[in-house]
Design an enzyme around this catalytic site. Structure first.
Site, PDB file in Angstrom:
ATOM      1  N   CYS A 283       8.144  17.009   5.414  1.00  0.00           N
ATOM      2  CA  CYS A 283       8.606  18.270   4.815  1.00  0.00           C
ATOM      3  C   CYS A 283       8.377  18.275   3.310  1.00  0.00           C
ATOM      4  O   CYS A 283       8.862  17.395   2.586  1.00  0.00           O
ATOM      5  CB  CYS A 283      10.089  18.476   5.119  1.00  0.00           C
ATOM      6  SG  CYS A 283      10.786  19.945   4.332  1.00  0.00           S
TER       7      CYS A 283
ATOM      8  N   ARG B 248      11.869  19.578   0.347  1.00  0.00           N
ATOM      9  CA  ARG B 248      13.130  18.850   0.389  1.00  0.00           C
ATOM     10  C   ARG B 248      13.947  18.889  -0.887  1.00  0.00           C
ATOM     11  O   ARG B 248      15.031  18.313  -0.942  1.00  0.00           O
ATOM     12  CB  ARG B 248      12.852  17.385   0.749  1.00  0.00           C
ATOM     13  CG  ARG B 248      12.449  17.208   2.178  1.00  0.00           C
ATOM     14  CD  ARG B 248      12.164  15.758   2.472  1.00  0.00           C
ATOM     15  NE  ARG B 248      10.747  15.417   2.380  1.00  0.00           N
ATOM     16  CZ  ARG B 248      10.277  14.180   2.382  1.00  0.00           C
ATOM     17  NH1 ARG B 248      11.107  13.160   2.433  1.00  0.00           N
ATOM     18  NH2 ARG B 248       8.975  13.961   2.322  1.00  0.00           N
TER      19      ARG B 248
ATOM     20  N   TRP C  55      13.128  28.020   4.770  1.00  0.00           N
ATOM     21  CA  TRP C  55      12.331  29.241   4.753  1.00  0.00           C
ATOM     22  C   TRP C  55      10.866  28.860   4.844  1.00  0.00           C
ATOM     23  O   TRP C  55      10.498  27.692   4.710  1.00  0.00           O
ATOM     24  CB  TRP C  55      12.611  30.080   3.503  1.00  0.00           C
ATOM     25  CG  TRP C  55      12.555  29.321   2.225  1.00  0.00           C
ATOM     26  CD1 TRP C  55      11.441  28.870   1.584  1.00  0.00           C
ATOM     27  CD2 TRP C  55      13.678  28.898   1.427  1.00  0.00           C
ATOM     28  NE1 TRP C  55      11.791  28.194   0.443  1.00  0.00           N
ATOM     29  CE2 TRP C  55      13.158  28.210   0.323  1.00  0.00           C
ATOM     30  CE3 TRP C  55      15.064  29.050   1.548  1.00  0.00           C
ATOM     31  CZ2 TRP C  55      13.983  27.658  -0.663  1.00  0.00           C
ATOM     32  CZ3 TRP C  55      15.876  28.506   0.560  1.00  0.00           C
ATOM     33  CH2 TRP C  55      15.326  27.827  -0.528  1.00  0.00           C
TER      34      TRP C  55
ATOM     35  N   GLU D  74       1.982  28.082   6.209  1.00  0.00           N
ATOM     36  CA  GLU D  74       2.319  27.738   7.600  1.00  0.00           C
ATOM     37  C   GLU D  74       1.907  28.866   8.528  1.00  0.00           C
ATOM     38  O   GLU D  74       1.453  28.647   9.647  1.00  0.00           O
ATOM     39  CB  GLU D  74       3.825  27.506   7.752  1.00  0.00           C
ATOM     40  CG  GLU D  74       4.363  26.359   6.929  1.00  0.00           C
ATOM     41  CD  GLU D  74       5.840  26.166   7.190  1.00  0.00           C
ATOM     42  OE1 GLU D  74       6.660  26.697   6.403  1.00  0.00           O
ATOM     43  OE2 GLU D  74       6.191  25.497   8.188  1.00  0.00           O
TER      44      GLU D  74
HETATM   45  N1  ARG Z   1       5.230  25.126  10.672  1.00  0.00           N
HETATM   46  C1  ARG Z   1       6.218  25.710  11.527  1.00  0.00           C
HETATM   47  C2  ARG Z   1       5.851  27.174  11.796  1.00  0.00           C
HETATM   48  O1  ARG Z   1       4.910  27.653  11.259  1.00  0.00           O
HETATM   49  C3  ARG Z   1       7.596  25.644  10.925  1.00  0.00           C
HETATM   50  C4  ARG Z   1       8.063  24.267  10.499  1.00  0.00           C
HETATM   51  C5  ARG Z   1       9.253  24.294   9.551  1.00  0.00           C
HETATM   52  N2  ARG Z   1       8.921  25.004   8.340  1.00  0.00           N
HETATM   53  C6  ARG Z   1       9.764  25.288   7.344  1.00  0.00           C
HETATM   54  N3  ARG Z   1       9.305  25.974   6.343  1.00  0.00           N
HETATM   55  N4  ARG Z   1      11.001  24.891   7.351  1.00  0.00           N
HETATM   56  O2  ARG Z   1       6.531  27.888  12.511  1.00  0.00           O
END
Ligand code: ARG
Length: 412
Positions: free
Chosen positions: A106, A109, A279, A284
């Site tokens: 992560c 953090r 968030w 992602e």
């Molecule tokens: N990578 C994952 C997604 O696209 C989420 C993982 C957690 N990500 C976060 N920003 N807390 O759905």
């Protein structure tokens, strides 16, 4: 000041007994292959004693001044009598936060201390888990100002497994298998979609963004499905800051990424249902979920709409489409007033996190291949260094059988 390797090793000797694993359930290292057996096979009492003691000492060292020996003795007695022990509220809060601090994959953090903990350890039946999961989403969504939040349900006990959420996240889009061609929706969830249909879920309207129901299993071992209440799920419709055709693609994504199938492991106790969220970082969604060839695979469509030469790799049409897709994600979340971060900001924050932790004398483990963003890697400072890969505990742990459930594969 960066600590030297020797200092790190010393700290590891003193503070890190062993790599992360979940002794109550399995006693296998995280990520190691393990047999898919009953959900909960208690570790030896000796292992549990040791895990518990290590955690209580860490908690007292960092959080609770005073002598840990009385608490250690009480925990020891409780384990002897019942085969398990119960964390205090303060231990649970601290354990859940430190498990975030220890999440080597992560990048976000820096704010680990701000994690809010909803203590729902008294809840173990599937109906109540479903209700609480929806409440979790409402509280985390907070009208768009996303709050990092975890809801902790009943732990595994020697005589009784805790509940399990099969979905990998609370909010996921269905992926409907087709006779020909890729699934409609998110191919990643095709297995669980099929499983939910077999449980009797009638299916959604058939769009590429149908909400999957939650699939929850409690101690009776029979998974059931629960439709998510619409009002619990905030979504963002995607538009581009300049290209108006973009809105017609009908793209959207959910606001809250809430991981639902990792075990929160604290001091030898495994909480198999402990959904948690932060968030999103835009990449992602824009550089993985919507772009990966085995997910929504949108780069060819966007490249064509942008008038790029998609027949020639060297036109860098993929790279250019990727940038525009990611601009659309950030722009749309901003416009909707939904918290989202970008990979440049988050990379800087991550380095600030390393500095801050080191100034407290703590090691930070990190996995380079996860920390470096999936686009423009070398333009971010996290690219240009290496990391200590130690997995500290407490931790969020992937159990292979939980990952199999997320693919819709039952145990037998
Ligand atoms: N990578 C994952 C997604 O696209 C989420 C993982 C957690 N990500 C976060 N920003 N807390 O759905």
């Amino acid at each position: 000041m960066r600590r030297t390797g020797a200092q790190l090793e010393k700290q590891e000797e003193e503070e890190v007994p062993a790599p992360a694993r979940c002794p109550v359930s399995h006693g296998h290292a995280a990520g190691e292959a393990e047999p898919r057996t009953a959900p909960s096979a208690p570790a030896t009492a000796g292992e549990l004693h040791q895990e518990a003691e290590d955690f209580i000492r860490l908690f007292h060292r960092e959080e609770s001044p005073g002598d840990p020996e009385a608490r250690i003795a009480a925990v020891r007695a409780e384990i002897e009598e019942t085969g398990t022990y119960r964390h205090t509220r303060a231990e649970l809060d601290y354990g859940a936060r430190v498990a975030w601090r220890n999440s080597n994959r992560c990048i976000g953090r820096l704010y680990w201390r701000s994690l809010r903990v909803r203590d729902r350890r008294h809840i173990e039946d599937a109906d109540s888990v479903a209700r609480e999961a929806a409440d979790h989403l409402r509280e985390a969504t907070n009208g768009g100002r996303i709050r990092p939040l975890i809801t902790v349900f009943a732990p595994d006990a020697p005589d009784r497994p805790g509940p399990r959420i099969w979905n990998e996240q609370l909010v996921r889009y269905a992926g409907y298998a087709q006779r020909h061609g890729p699934p409609v929706g998110d191919p990643r969830n095709a297995g669980l979609t099929d499983f939910a249909l077999r449980l009797g879920w009638p299916g959604g309207p058939g769009t590429p963004f149908d909400l999957l129901p939650l699939v929850i299993e409690d101690a009776d071992g029979k998974p059931r499905f629960f439709e998510l209440p619409r009002d619990a799920v905030l979504e963002v419709e995607l538009r581009h800051p300049e290209e108006s055709w973009y809105a017609n693609l009908g793209l959207r994504w959910h606001a809250v990424p809430a991981i639902a199938n990792m075990c929160l492991e604290i001091g030898g106790i495994c909480y198999p249902a402990a959904p948690f969220n932060g968030w999103y970082m835009g990449t992602e969604i824009g550089a993985r979920n919507l772009a990966d060839a085995d997910r929504y695979d949108l780069l060819p469509r966007i490249g064509e709409r942008l008038g790029l030469d998609t027949a020639d790799d060297r036109s860098l049409w993929k790279d250019r489409a990727l940038v525009e897709l990611n601009r659309a994600v950030l722009h749309s979340f901003d416009r909707a007033g939904v918290t989202v971060t970008d990979h440049h900001t988050e990379s800087r924050r991550f380095l600030a996190h390393l500095d801050r932790e080191e100034s407290h004398g703590r090691g930070v483990g990190a996995d380079w291949s996860w920390i470096v963003p999936p686009m423009s890697g070398a333009t971010t400072p996290v690219f240009h260094r290496t990391y200590d890969t130690t997995q500290w505990r407490p931790a969020y742990v992937h159990h292979p059988e939980a990952q199999a459930r997320a693919r819709g594969e039952a145990d037998e």
